[in-house]
Design an enzyme around this catalytic site. Structure first.
Site, mmCIF file in Angstrom:
data_model
loop_
_atom_site.group_PDB
_atom_site.id
_atom_site.type_symbol
_atom_site.label_atom_id
_atom_site.label_comp_id
_atom_site.label_asym_id
_atom_site.label_seq_id
_atom_site.Cartn_x
_atom_site.Cartn_y
_atom_site.Cartn_z
ATOM 1 N N GLY A 215 0.817 -1.203 0.000
ATOM 2 C CA GLY A 215 0.000 0.000 0.000
ATOM 3 C C GLY A 215 0.854 1.258 0.000
ATOM 4 N N SER A 216 0.386 2.245 0.720
ATOM 5 C CA SER A 216 1.034 3.555 0.663
ATOM 6 C C SER A 216 2.405 3.603 1.309
ATOM 7 C CB SER A 216 0.123 4.606 1.304
ATOM 8 O OG SER A 216 -1.020 4.793 0.501
ATOM 9 N N THR A 217 2.791 2.580 2.071
ATOM 10 C CA THR A 217 4.166 2.580 2.599
ATOM 11 C C THR A 217 5.179 2.486 1.458
ATOM 12 O OG1 THR A 217 4.142 0.175 2.944
ATOM 13 C CG2 THR A 217 3.470 1.567 4.803
ATOM 14 N N LYS A 219 5.172 4.226 -1.057
ATOM 15 C CA LYS A 219 5.415 5.574 -1.569
ATOM 16 C C LYS A 219 6.765 6.110 -1.105
ATOM 17 C CE LYS A 219 0.468 6.484 -1.922
ATOM 18 N NZ LYS A 219 -0.724 7.076 -1.302
ATOM 19 N N GLU A 464 -6.327 6.256 4.779
ATOM 20 C CA GLU A 464 -4.925 6.124 5.157
ATOM 21 C C GLU A 464 -4.747 6.153 6.662
ATOM 22 O OE1 GLU A 464 -2.252 5.432 3.456
ATOM 23 O OE2 GLU A 464 -3.424 5.259 1.638
#
Length: 485
Positions: A215-217, A219, A464
């Site tokens: 997921g957004s980790t 990024k 988030e």
């Protein structure tokens, strides 16, 4: 008459020589096959005829041996078995060995030649060396904090020391007691069957053997790639990113959970985890540079060992532009173990340099003499030092005023990144809650710990903030344990 006696004596001598030759053939030439013959139990009986060496955490044994007074005399015991199972594995008389019990079996069982100073004498006397010990790099307080933080929920925690690569915590939940598998009774068989049939898979080492969409980790990786490639030169300049963002070559629109992401600068986009900004950045960077950065962090490497094998984390290098956009926000085919994401945070904390993780500090004889001490592994530069400095700033902003405020620690500098990873058919599964972070005490010259936490059965809220609300407090507890030690 004398001639007949002489012939008989020669014949007897020949028979004696034949017997000696055959005995030598069996003892020397055929010794190996006989030793490994399944019908020969002498080797197995000898293996369990003495206590096994121990695995140590913080100077104390977390394993032991119990005298069963049976033919296979000594059985393995475990102190706080479920807490350390993802590290020790099990040593079973019926089902073999796993994890450290497997990789260092020769040392622990006393069969490694390095434990035998006079091997020929031992072969002659049939003496057996006592098992040696394995000293781990684990921080006991950090391990306990991670285990208690998960509280039985499905998930995992990995923590490493950025400057050395030492593994400080490795926890998988739900766990199991490896002592249940040590013996060879009917109860052992029942335990084996029950654990393998459990739908929660307590014997699965989620910290190193299970990969998840990060997921957004992820990024963190995308931002580093964009900075290194020069796609972003100023983290406070607008990124010309639309909201929603149309995936290249498709009619599919990618949106954000919150507002304010249109044309957001990298700093703001990272702080509030704007999917549209990072999807576009990944496409602008391109497959080659995105893949190169991911691989520098450790993705697509099947050879990671700590010393037992780690499932390879993956970044698909064959994607089209639309798939690349999704891959760049930690979805599509991007997969990572918690240990891999701890390595990502560690590389940022260590000025862009990554040390390969390791779990064994040294091995010793039963008397405590050091046999081997691997020490820190080779270092590689993952990103430019200036990029790492920008990434540390961005991760600090997430904790001070973004989605990761639950990871803040008074008296310490903390950087982090939250993530909520969708999965399942049509993203129907409960999202995985992620948090990756690093921490540096006010009196520490450099960051002391990097942590990755994933919780599988977190809140179904898809924002988030899920990673910050569920996983960040666990990471904070682990970081506090290390900073206080």
């Amino acid at each position: 008459m004398t001639r007949y006696i002489r012939h008989a004596a020669v014949f007897c001598a020949l028979l004696l020589v034949a017997l000696l030759v055959n005995a030598a053939r069996i003892q020397i030439v055929l010794a190996g096959p006989y030793d490994h013959d399944p019908a020969n139990r002498r080797t197995t009986i000898a293996r369990y005829d003495r206590p096994r060496g121990d695995i140590l955490v913080g100077g104390r044994s977390v394993t032991g041996s119990r005298d069963s007074r049976e033919q296979l005399r000594y059985e393995r015991t475990y102190t706080d078995g479920p807490l350390y199972a993802p590290v020790t594995g099990f040593a079973s008389q019926m089902y073999g060995t796993t994890l450290l019990e497997h990789t260092h079996d020769a040392i622990l069982s006393g069969t490694d030649p390095v434990l035998t100073p006079l091997p020929l004498w031992n072969d002659f006397t049939r003496a057996h060396s006592p098992g040696g010990h394995v000293v781990t790099t684990l921080d006991r307080a950090a391990q306990e904090a991670a285990y208690e933080g998960l509280g039985g929920r499905k998930g995992a925690v990995a923590a490493v020391e950025p400057t050395t690569g030492k593994v400080l915590a490795l926890v998988s939940s739900p766990s199991y007691d490896p002592g249940l598998l040590s013996g060879n009774s009917a109860a052992t068989e029942r335990s084996w069957a029950r654990l393998n049939a459990d739908p929660d898979k307590p014997m699965l080492n989620r910290a190193v053997r299970q990969t998840y969409p990060p997921g957004s980790t992820f990024k963190v990786v995308t931002a580093a790639a964009a900075l290194d490639a020069g796609v972003v030169t100023d983290v406070d300049r607008p990124t010309d990113s639309p909201d929603p963002y149309r995936l290249p070559g498709t009619r599919t629109l990618l949106a954000n959970e919150g507002d304010g992401c249109e044309d957001a600068p990298l700093r703001d986009a990272f702080e509030w985890s704007c999917n549209t900004v990072f999807a576009k950045l990944g496409v602008d960077v391109g497959v080659a540079d995105m893949a190169a950065t991911a691989q520098a962090f450790g993705f697509n490497d099947p050879g990671v060992r700590v010393p037992f094998s780690v499932a390879p984390s993956t970044f698909d290098t064959t994607v089209d532009r639309a798939q690349l956009a999704l891959s760049s926000i930690g979805q599509y085919n991007t997969r990572a173990t918690p240990l891999q994401m701890a390595m990502v945070a560690a590389a940022v904390a260590n000025d862009g340099e990554l040390r390969e993780p390791y779990l064994v500090e040294r091995t010793t004889t039963d008397g405590g003499s050091t046999l081997s001490a691997p020490g820190p592994r080779p270092v590689r530069q993952v990103m430019r030092r200036t990029t790492a400095e920008r990434m540390k700033e961005l991760m600090e902003d997430v904790v001070t005023e973004g989605t990761g405020t639950n990871g803040a620690i008074p008296g310490a500098t903390v950087g982090g990144k939250t993530g909520t990873a969708q999965h399942g058919v049509g993203n129907s599964g409960t999202p995985y809650a992620w948090f990756v972070s690093w921490a540096q005490g006010d009196r520490d010259p450099e960051p002391r710990v990097a942590v990755a936490v994933v919780v599988e059965d977190a809140s179904a809220d898809r924002g988030e903030i899920t990673g910050g609300g569920v996983a960040a407090p666990i990471a904070r507890a682990v970081m506090e344990a290390v900073l206080d030690s």
